[in-house]
Write a protein that holds these residues in place. Structure first.
Motif, PDB file in Angstrom:
ATOM      1  N   GLN A 107      -1.894  -0.937  -4.786  1.00 12.81           N
ATOM      2  CA  GLN A 107      -2.654  -1.005  -3.429  1.00 12.81           C
ATOM      3  C   GLN A 107      -2.111   0.025  -2.555  1.00 12.81           C
ATOM      4  O   GLN A 107      -2.616   0.877  -2.073  1.00 12.81           O
ATOM      5  N   LYS A 110      -3.283   3.433  -3.448  1.00 15.28           N
ATOM      6  CA  LYS A 110      -4.434   3.897  -3.247  1.00 15.28           C
ATOM      7  C   LYS A 110      -4.633   4.033  -1.746  1.00 15.28           C
ATOM      8  O   LYS A 110      -5.419   5.029  -1.271  1.00 15.28           O
ATOM      9  N   GLN A 111      -3.997   3.138  -0.841  1.00 15.88           N
ATOM     10  CA  GLN A 111      -4.321   3.288   0.461  1.00 15.88           C
ATOM     11  C   GLN A 111      -3.552   4.455   0.970  1.00 15.88           C
ATOM     12  O   GLN A 111      -4.228   5.337   1.974  1.00 15.88           O
ATOM     13  N   PHE A 349       0.317  -6.187  -0.160  1.00 16.02           N
ATOM     14  CA  PHE A 349      -0.908  -5.891   0.308  1.00 16.02           C
ATOM     15  C   PHE A 349      -1.421  -7.389  -0.024  1.00 16.02           C
ATOM     16  O   PHE A 349      -1.443  -7.889  -1.095  1.00 16.02           O
ATOM     17  N   ILE A 353      -7.602  -2.732  -2.339  1.00 18.29           N
ATOM     18  CA  ILE A 353      -7.999  -1.433  -1.551  1.00 18.29           C
ATOM     19  C   ILE A 353      -9.136  -0.650  -2.592  1.00 18.29           C
ATOM     20  O   ILE A 353      -8.845  -0.656  -3.684  1.00 18.29           O
ATOM     21  N   ARG A 356     -10.394   5.660  -5.029  1.00 20.07           N
ATOM     22  CA  ARG A 356     -10.806   6.765  -4.503  1.00 20.07           C
ATOM     23  C   ARG A 356     -11.271   7.623  -5.473  1.00 20.07           C
ATOM     24  O   ARG A 356     -10.734   7.854  -6.574  1.00 20.07           O
TER      25      ARG A 356
END
Length: 356
Positions: A107, A110-111, A349, A353, A356
């Motif tokens: 996560q 990705k964030q 997290f 998330i 992308r």
């Protein structure tokens, strides 16, 4: 894929075959005209896995001293440093006792780093024989806790060592439908690469509710030994004739001490070639990689990585007895024996998330 490399995390319990799979996959990508790099990880230093990656000519980063989640900044720095060699794929292999990687590694990736790395679905390897053992009523509850939670957060579950034709265990629930592959023969590896690189599957699609006190106790149930030495001989020996007897003696000493082996790997590099041998339980027939025909040499660089269900002092004593017959010219370069510290992730997290 040229706009940003794909970062492929591959988890799984100790001895599931992570390094063997990643090296096989990296060679396959090379045959496809693609460049692969590898990041290894361990609670200690002097890693057999890093030696194997560099011995086969791959660019490699190493995170030692803690898992990816606890050294997330260092993990990112290692991945970013590998961008200099323009890889298409960066494989990353977390510690074999590590879990909760979706919340603490996937996560955050990705964030914060989605513009730099495309993230592949999280694959978790399962040795069918190991899975069957953990499903027995008398299975070690601490290690079973790690094993079951690793599977629960997988995007893909891969049964490894399919060349051994082992009987599949009972269904692992909850888990995705498993795939079957063999790093030794290459069976299923190409199909797995196609599946994780085509961008159709989500990465980090599960979050776990982890009791970190229990997690810490489960990791601390294992003793860890990382050892590195340099051997200079009067009479030249092949790497195989050094590693084979040493592994056999250490296996016997651990068995005599009542120390169940989770994973034992020995790597020997000589000017003539290298050998890596490993076992996942006491008395196993070792798996061997490298040049069995390498010629005798007088200088050998030896690395031992051992994880066993025993106190560090027991592992130290077994190692001392196993190496007692080596020539006095043996020079110890690194010797660590410990129980892992409680995991303290840099990030954790609570929500998924979006990819992308």
């Amino acid at each position: 894929m040229r706009d940003r490399p794909t970062l492929v995390l591959v988890g799984g319990f100790l001895g599931a075959g992570k390094t063997s799979l990643l090296l096989r996959a990296a060679r396959l990508l090379h045959e496809r005209g693609m460049r692969a790099a590898i990041i290894t990880n361990d609670q200690g230093g002097a890693l057999v896995d890093t030696r194997m990656a560099t011995a086969q000519g791959f660019d490699a980063g190493e995170i030692a001293g803690a898992c990816f989640c606890c050294r997330f900044g260092d993990f990112i720095a290692a991945a970013q440093s590998l961008l200099a060699v323009r890889p298409d794929v960066v494989f990353a292999e977390p510690v074999g006792s590590c879990m909760d990687l979706s919340a603490t590694v996937l996560q955050p990736l990705k964030q914060f780093y989605g513009a730099q790395f495309r993230l592949a679905p999280f694959s978790v390897l399962v040795d069918p024989r190991q899975a069957a053992e953990f499903q027995q009523p008398d299975a070690d509850p601490q290690l079973s806790y790690l094993f079951q939670n690793q599977i629960a957060e997988a995007d893909l579950v891969l049964y490894t060592k399919s060349d051994l034709r082992q009987t599949p265990p009972q269904p692992l629930a909850p888990s995705p439908q498993p795939r079957h592959l063999s790093a030794r023969t290459g069976e299923g590896v190409s199909a797995w690469l196609d599946e994780i690189l085509n961008g159709r599957l989500s990465a980090g699609s599960h979050l776990l509710d982890i009791d970190y006190a229990r997690y810490a106790a489960a990791e601390a149930a294992l003793g860890w030994l990382n050892w590195e030495g340099e051997l200079r001989l009067d009479t030249a020996l092949t790497p195989a004739s050094v590693v084979g007897p040493l592994l056999e003696r250490l296996d016997a000493e651990l068995t005599r001490s009542g120390a169940p082996i989770a994973h034992l790997k020995i790597f020997d590099r000589a000017p003539s070639g290298y050998i890596r041998a490993g076992i996942c339980r006491n008395g196993d027939e070792p798996s061997v990689e490298g040049d069995l025909l390498a010629s005798p040499a007088r200088r050998h660089e030896i690395v031992i990585n051992l994880r066993a269900r025993a106190l560090p002092a027991v592992l130290d004593e077994a190692l001392a007895r196993a190496t007692a017959d080596l020539p006095p010219a043996l020079r110890v370069l690194r010797h660590q024996c410990f129980q892992p510290s409680p995991p303290v992730p840099e990030y954790r997290f609570r929500e998924l998330i979006a990819d992308r």
